[in-house]
Design an enzyme around this catalytic site. Structure first.
Site, PDB file in Angstrom:
ATOM      1  N   GLU A  76      -2.444   7.865  -5.087  1.00 63.13           N
ATOM      2  CA  GLU A  76      -2.578   6.912  -6.180  1.00 63.13           C
ATOM      3  C   GLU A  76      -3.846   7.219  -6.952  1.00 63.13           C
ATOM      4  OE1 GLU A  76      -3.113   2.147  -6.586  1.00 63.13           O
ATOM      5  OE2 GLU A  76      -1.443   2.807  -5.307  1.00 63.13           O
ATOM      6  N   HIS A  90       0.262   0.042 -10.330  1.00 64.39           N
ATOM      7  CA  HIS A  90      -0.467  -0.938  -9.517  1.00 64.39           C
ATOM      8  C   HIS A  90      -0.815  -2.177 -10.344  1.00 64.39           C
ATOM      9  CE1 HIS A  90      -3.099  -1.100  -5.651  1.00 64.39           C
ATOM     10  NE2 HIS A  90      -2.719  -2.319  -6.008  1.00 64.39           N
ATOM     11  N   ARG A 129       0.849  -1.181   0.000  1.00 66.33           N
ATOM     12  CA  ARG A 129       0.000   0.000   0.000  1.00 66.33           C
ATOM     13  C   ARG A 129       0.892   1.240   0.000  1.00 66.33           C
ATOM     14  NH1 ARG A 129      -3.431  -2.649  -1.704  1.00 66.33           N
ATOM     15  NH2 ARG A 129      -5.543  -3.044  -0.916  1.00 66.33           N
TER      16      ARG A 129
END
Length: 328
Positions: free
Chosen positions: A266, A285, A237
């Site tokens: 993000e 990601h 994360r």
């Protein structure tokens, strides 16, 4: 027939059992569904396959009085208000295991590319700079026989450790609790104090969930402890790593390099300072983005939904305490 919402385009092959049993409405975009659109579309739904970018909180649950189950298309579930869902008898599920090996593979891809200056080498060649072999060109740290520090010895952390054995690495790990099985299997050494890991590791890879304890765990203080040739990798994360502190560490060559598949914020804006650094790899990601993993994730999400709608226990519940209320 139950109504189901899917909040993104996902692999179609695994959706047929859901389409056969339910009336399915799907957000037809690769972009995140807007919040107001989600609130409108969820209103008459009994179930939802949700993405990690979709926030399921009290406001959304209020807008969805028929909702029985939310299948998160991810392992992490910090986008879900678990206590609120449990209080309302809404079953939440996730997709563990299906992406473990794939994510561990990608963590290694980032580690090796960042350590060995792969992006810089590609840009060097593309820029027409390759005129001859040079003994001092893009010299980098060795990976074999080095010390690997793993923050978070869960499923993915364990698979990263397994791969490290092939490089004959010394393995350190920091975790909420000691994992004696990992110590026996991989010869790993437990660091109860994460600072000990920061000091000793040549490579540090993050596999911890986001929490008040892990938020900005990798900070200026952490970088001050690291070796000057250390490499940091994060596929967990984004919030575990302080992006401003990372920029300072990389820009001043306090550490050698970093590889990030998750960021804070993000997505990372194109003008973010980290993207100006040649020793920072950032990917969008995609650590779990293999064909098989995406298909398996869809399959598990569908099985979770159908189980709950049929009054059965889903394969991977997040809040089993919610079973037996709306789930029946």
């Amino acid at each position: 027939m139950p109504n189901v919402l899917i909040t993104r385009i996902i692999p179609e092959a695994g959706l047929q059992p859901l389409r056969d049993a339910c009336d399915v409405e799907q957000w037809q975009s690769d972009e995140a569904i807007p919040r107001e659109t989600l609130l409108r579309m969820i209103a008459d739904k009994d179930a939802c396959i949700a993405m990690s970018t979709d926030r399921f909180d009290a406001t959304l649950f209020d807008a969805a009085p028929r909702l029985k189950v939310v299948a998160n298309f991810a392992v992490g579930y910090d986008n879900l208000d678990v206590p609120e869902a449990t209080r309302r008898g809404i079953v939440l599920t996730n997709t563990p295991d299906v992406l473990t090996d794939t994510t561990a593979d990608f963590a290694w891809a980032l580690l090796m590319a960042a350590a060995r200056n792969v992006p810089q080498g590609q840009e060097y060649v593309r820029g027409g700079n390759w005129t001859t072999w040079k003994p001092n060109l893009l010299v980098a740290p060795d990976i074999h026989h080095a010390t690997l520090g793993i923050i978070g010895m869960g499923r993915i952390g364990r698979e990263v450790a397994r791969r490290a054995a092939g490089f004959r690495m010394n393995i350190l790990y920091h975790n909420r609790r000691r994992d004696e099985d990992a110590e026996r299997e991989f010869g790993a050494t437990y660091c109860a104090n994460v600072d000990d890991l920061f000091r000793a590791a040549d490579f540090i890879t993050v596999h911890a969930p986001i929490s008040p304890e892990t938020y900005h765990l990798v900070s200026d203080d952490a970088f001050a402890l690291m070796k000057p040739r250390a490499v940091l990798v994060n596929t967990a994360r984004g919030g575990v790593v302080d992006p401003d502190a990372l920029y300072r560490a990389l820009a001043t060559q306090r550490i050698h390099a970093a590889g990030l598949d998750v960021t804070e914020p993000e997505p990372l804006p194109a003008d973010h300072p980290l993207l100006s650094l040649p020793n920072c790899i950032v990917t969008p990601h995609i650590a779990s983005a293999s064909f098989k993993t995406r298909d398996d994730t869809t399959d598990l999400a569908v099985r979770n939904i159908l189980a709950v709608l049929h009054g059965e226990r889903p394969p991977t519940p997040i809040n089993p305490d919610a079973l037996g209320t709306k789930a029946e």
